[in-house]
Design an enzyme around this catalytic site. Structure first.
Site, PDB file in Angstrom:
ATOM      1  N   ASN A  76      21.094  -7.461  25.057  1.00 57.12           N
ATOM      2  CA  ASN A  76      21.297  -8.811  24.529  1.00 57.12           C
ATOM      3  C   ASN A  76      20.201  -9.767  24.965  1.00 57.12           C
ATOM      4  O   ASN A  76      19.850 -10.696  24.251  1.00 57.12           O
ATOM      5  CB  ASN A  76      22.652  -9.348  24.989  1.00 57.12           C
ATOM      6  CG  ASN A  76      22.865 -10.791  24.586  1.00 57.12           C
ATOM      7  OD1 ASN A  76      22.989 -11.085  23.399  1.00 57.12           O
ATOM      8  ND2 ASN A  76      22.855 -11.696  25.550  1.00 57.12           N
ATOM      9  N   HIS A  77      19.662  -9.504  26.174  1.00 55.77           N
ATOM     10  CA  HIS A  77      18.693 -10.454  26.728  1.00 55.77           C
ATOM     11  C   HIS A  77      17.762  -9.728  27.705  1.00 55.77           C
ATOM     12  O   HIS A  77      18.015  -8.587  28.070  1.00 55.77           O
ATOM     13  CB  HIS A  77      19.422 -11.579  27.459  1.00 55.77           C
ATOM     14  CG  HIS A  77      20.424 -11.071  28.460  1.00 55.77           C
ATOM     15  ND1 HIS A  77      21.778 -11.092  28.225  1.00 55.77           N
ATOM     16  CD2 HIS A  77      20.281 -10.517  29.685  1.00 55.77           C
ATOM     17  CE1 HIS A  77      22.424 -10.575  29.256  1.00 55.77           C
ATOM     18  NE2 HIS A  77      21.534 -10.218  30.165  1.00 55.77           N
ATOM     19  N   GLN A 101      18.058 -15.668  31.714  1.00 58.81           N
ATOM     20  CA  GLN A 101      18.235 -14.502  30.844  1.00 58.81           C
ATOM     21  C   GLN A 101      18.095 -14.935  29.384  1.00 58.81           C
ATOM     22  O   GLN A 101      19.070 -15.381  28.761  1.00 58.81           O
ATOM     23  CB  GLN A 101      19.609 -13.871  31.068  1.00 58.81           C
ATOM     24  CG  GLN A 101      19.740 -13.199  32.427  1.00 58.81           C
ATOM     25  CD  GLN A 101      21.180 -12.933  32.804  1.00 58.81           C
ATOM     26  OE1 GLN A 101      22.063 -13.748  32.535  1.00 58.81           O
ATOM     27  NE2 GLN A 101      21.432 -11.814  33.448  1.00 58.81           N
ATOM     28  N   ASP A 141      17.896 -14.692  25.426  1.00 57.15           N
ATOM     29  CA  ASP A 141      18.447 -13.774  24.426  1.00 57.15           C
ATOM     30  C   ASP A 141      17.350 -13.193  23.545  1.00 57.15           C
ATOM     31  O   ASP A 141      16.469 -13.918  23.063  1.00 57.15           O
ATOM     32  CB  ASP A 141      19.454 -14.511  23.528  1.00 57.15           C
ATOM     33  CG  ASP A 141      20.843 -14.523  24.139  1.00 57.15           C
ATOM     34  OD1 ASP A 141      20.924 -14.565  25.391  1.00 57.15           O
ATOM     35  OD2 ASP A 141      21.834 -14.472  23.388  1.00 57.15           O
ATOM     36  N   ASP A 192      26.155  -3.552  27.088  1.00 55.23           N
ATOM     37  CA  ASP A 192      26.542  -4.851  27.639  1.00 55.23           C
ATOM     38  C   ASP A 192      26.694  -5.882  26.519  1.00 55.23           C
ATOM     39  O   ASP A 192      25.884  -5.924  25.592  1.00 55.23           O
ATOM     40  CB  ASP A 192      25.436  -5.293  28.619  1.00 55.23           C
ATOM     41  CG  ASP A 192      25.816  -6.532  29.400  1.00 55.23           C
ATOM     42  OD1 ASP A 192      26.895  -6.541  30.005  1.00 55.23           O
ATOM     43  OD2 ASP A 192      25.027  -7.502  29.406  1.00 55.23           O
ATOM     44  N   LEU A 227      25.178  -9.434  21.511  1.00 57.86           N
ATOM     45  CA  LEU A 227      24.022  -8.646  21.086  1.00 57.86           C
ATOM     46  C   LEU A 227      23.823  -8.723  19.580  1.00 57.86           C
ATOM     47  O   LEU A 227      22.704  -8.850  19.099  1.00 57.86           O
ATOM     48  CB  LEU A 227      24.228  -7.177  21.519  1.00 57.86           C
ATOM     49  CG  LEU A 227      23.284  -6.136  20.923  1.00 57.86           C
ATOM     50  CD1 LEU A 227      21.857  -6.342  21.417  1.00 57.86           C
ATOM     51  CD2 LEU A 227      23.755  -4.715  21.258  1.00 57.86           C
ATOM     52  N   GLU A 233      31.166  -2.996  25.888  1.00 53.87           N
ATOM     53  CA  GLU A 233      31.807  -4.156  26.505  1.00 53.87           C
ATOM     54  C   GLU A 233      31.992  -5.176  25.394  1.00 53.87           C
ATOM     55  O   GLU A 233      31.024  -5.801  24.945  1.00 53.87           O
ATOM     56  CB  GLU A 233      30.928  -4.756  27.606  1.00 53.87           C
ATOM     57  CG  GLU A 233      31.626  -5.927  28.278  1.00 53.87           C
ATOM     58  CD  GLU A 233      30.695  -6.886  29.010  1.00 53.87           C
ATOM     59  OE1 GLU A 233      31.171  -7.586  29.909  1.00 53.87           O
ATOM     60  OE2 GLU A 233      29.493  -6.949  28.681  1.00 53.87           O
ATOM     61  N   HIS A 239      33.285  -4.618  37.590  1.00 52.50           N
ATOM     62  CA  HIS A 239      32.324  -5.332  38.430  1.00 52.50           C
ATOM     63  C   HIS A 239      32.314  -6.828  38.159  1.00 52.50           C
ATOM     64  O   HIS A 239      31.618  -7.572  38.834  1.00 52.50           O
ATOM     65  CB  HIS A 239      30.931  -4.752  38.193  1.00 52.50           C
ATOM     66  CG  HIS A 239      30.501  -4.874  36.754  1.00 52.50           C
ATOM     67  ND1 HIS A 239      31.118  -4.178  35.743  1.00 52.50           N
ATOM     68  CD2 HIS A 239      29.545  -5.616  36.166  1.00 52.50           C
ATOM     69  CE1 HIS A 239      30.542  -4.480  34.595  1.00 52.50           C
ATOM     70  NE2 HIS A 239      29.593  -5.358  34.815  1.00 52.50           N
TER      71      HIS A 239
END
Ligand code: MG
Length: 546
Positions: free
Chosen positions: A102-103, A168, A170, A200, A205, A244, A310
């Site tokens: 995504n990033h 981060q 995108d 992720d 994304l 995810e 996590h």
């Protein structure tokens, strides 16, 4: 029958840097992980999912990547990585790696080129705006910590979009070059021996958000998931994608694909959150409610079940009242909560270390339709460190023994990548692998048995699940049918003893799969079945239909 390994897998998730340090520098590494594969094998797990281990400034636990084709030198070399995948394969363990597409970190060379030169081909790999975008405070992923989803970059003279932290940026998924690069990254790791990817932030994304209207592709961005699936199928037949994606039930088909041709596995966040509500209330109704609303999924698709991971325990899909109930039960203090929606504790402290309730929770997770996923340390009931910021509270080093640093590392304690939990009921002197190994009745031993039983019940991974009506609302009664076998799984979420009678007129006799030898005698399927407070029963009718 197709050999779809993920249908009957048990996945063990870990972060290399907190699992086992082999060279005494305070950071877990691939060599240490390889040395401790025996533990994961002994738990009966069949796959390992690694959190990001790529080069990173580590402002977001490695989810801020600076090189998708590299390995953070602190955790090892490519030699160590391949030795690890080889050793894992030797033990029948498949390896899944985190793919953070995504990033990138803003330190990534792509972003550095993009910001320096408007004419660079990398400029369009990210999402920019010359003007200050409207609503820059909307859509943040970490409310309370992250203020905006756009940040002005002085060097570029423009705003860049970031769904997550401002370090981060995108990637622009509308750019075909970006899509091609993501496939190249996947192909690279497949070649090095991995069997798939945990993807992720899938909903972020595949969005075209942030692009000017005239530059947004006309196609449905979910179609990209089909492209990725095709790519994997050609490169490596066994490779899977585990998404995810904290989605609504109405979106399930978009992510699995109507033909099951998109994501292989999706974490069932909706069921996870309602499971906690059910535990809070000692009532199975919230689970029954979600299962009744869950659409059937294609035969090759699969849910992934989990209790903790996590991240924070995200309760954002519950109503405000329901979330408040869970907070009151499991995370009443403000410092136990995160991002206005979740709890940043591990399961064992949330349940007050109550062994019977912990075992119930894991049995329940393993009984839900899907593939179970452990977060390292859950098998011994590890605790958390709420003095660490945000989600780092649940990312402390693995507790192997009562030796210095819990046996994780020989480095001086103040130089560890993160402190080991050392004080209180969950400190490493009390809670560690060595103390629970071969100890009858330990959580670890019970979870090993649970994994064994679950692996011997392919009905759960493959079969049809029916929620049976129950005369006790605290009891969740599930029935699985597959290839002539039936499985009945009962969980009593309350602390009161109860008895339940099963509406299973077509079944004859049932064999309990847990308990002592006497407990496992065949019983009449029509008789009442007693359950202790927080008790559970797995019962099988093998080819025993009336
Ligand atoms: Mg090390």
């Amino acid at each position: 029958m197709l050999d779809l390994w993920y249908k009957n897998a048990v996945i063990y998730c870990l972060d290399v840097e907190t699992f086992m340090d082999s060279n005494g520098d305070g950071v877990g590494d691939f060599q240490g992980l390889t040395d401790r594969l025996d533990h994961i094998e002994a738990m009966g797990c069949t796959a390992v999912w690694l959190l990001p281990f790529y080069p990173s400034p580590n402002r977001d636990n490695g989810y801020d990547v600076t090189d998708f084709y590299g390995i953070d030198p602190r955790v090892g070399s490519f030699g160590n990585f391949v030795a690890f995948t080889h050793a894992a394969r030797d033990r029948g363990l498949r390896v899944i790696v985190d793919l953070v597409a995504n990033h990138t970190s803003i330190d990534h060379p792509w972003f550095q080129e993009a910001r320096l030169d408007e004419e660079s081909p990398y400029r369009d790999w990210y999402v920019w705006s010359k003007e200050k975008p409207e609503n820059i405070h909307e859509g943040t992923v970490f409310p309370g910590v992250q203020d905006t989803t756009w940040t002005y970059d002085e060097v570029a003279g423009a705003w860049y979009m970031h769904r997550f932290y401002k370090h981060q940026a995108d990637l622009n998924i509308a750019n075909p070059a970006v899509k091609a690069e993501i496939e190249k990254v996947m192909g690279f790791w497949l070649q090095l021996g991995v069997s798939g990817f945990r993807i992720d932030a899938v909903p972020f994304l595949i969005e075209y958000r942030g692009l000017p209207k005239d530059r947004q592709p006309k196609d449905d961005p979910h179609g990209y998931l089909t492209e990725l699936r095709d790519f994997l199928a050609w490169r490596k037949a066994e490779a899977v994608m585990l998404a995810e994606a904290n989605i609504l039930m109405e979106q399930v088909e978009e992510y699995f694909g109507a033909e099951g041709d998109r994501m292989h596995l999706i974490f069932n966040f909706m069921l996870n959150q309602h499971l906690y509500l059910a535990l809070t209330r000692g009532d199975a109704e919230p689970i029954r409610r979600v299962m009744a609303r869950t659409p059937a999924i294609p035969p090759k698709s699969q849910w992934a079940s989990f209790l903790r991971n996590h991240d924070e325990l995200d309760l954002g899909r519950l109503s405000d009242e329901e979330r408040a109930e869970c907070f009151a039960a499991f995370g009443p203090e403000p410092h136990m909560q995160a991002y206005e929606r979740g709890i940043r504790r591990r399961l064992a402290p949330m349940l007050g270390g109550n062994a019977r309730r912990l075992k119930l929770a894991y049995s329940l997770m393993f009984a839900l339709p899907g593939t179970p996923v452990f977060w390292y340390g859950e098998e011994i009931g590890m605790g958390d460190d709420l003095s660490l910021p945000e989600r780092n509270s649940v990312r402390t080093p693995m507790q192997w023994s009562d030796e210095t640093n819990g046996g994780f590392s020989t480095a001086p304690p103040d130089t560890l990548v993160r402190p080991v939990v050392s004080e209180g009921a969950f400190g490493y002197r009390r809670v560690n692998v060595a103390a629970q190994r071969d100890l009858p009745g330990s959580l670890m031993e019970d979870l090993q048995r649970l994994v064994r039983v679950r692996r011997a019940c392919p009905e759960v991974g493959w079969g049809t699940c029916t929620v049976l009506p129950s005369d006790e609302t605290s009891v969740l009664a599930l029935r699985y049918d597959w290839e002539g076998d039936s499985l009945i799984i009962l969980h009593n979420l309350s602390n009161r003893e109860t008895e339940t009678t099963l509406p299973v007129d077509d079944l004859h006799r049932l064999r309990p799969l847990f308990g002592s030898r006497e407990d496992r005698d065949m019983r009449d399927a029509r008789g009442p079945i007693a359950l202790d407070g927080y008790g559970y029963q797995w019962l099988r009718a093998r080819g025993e239909r009336r």
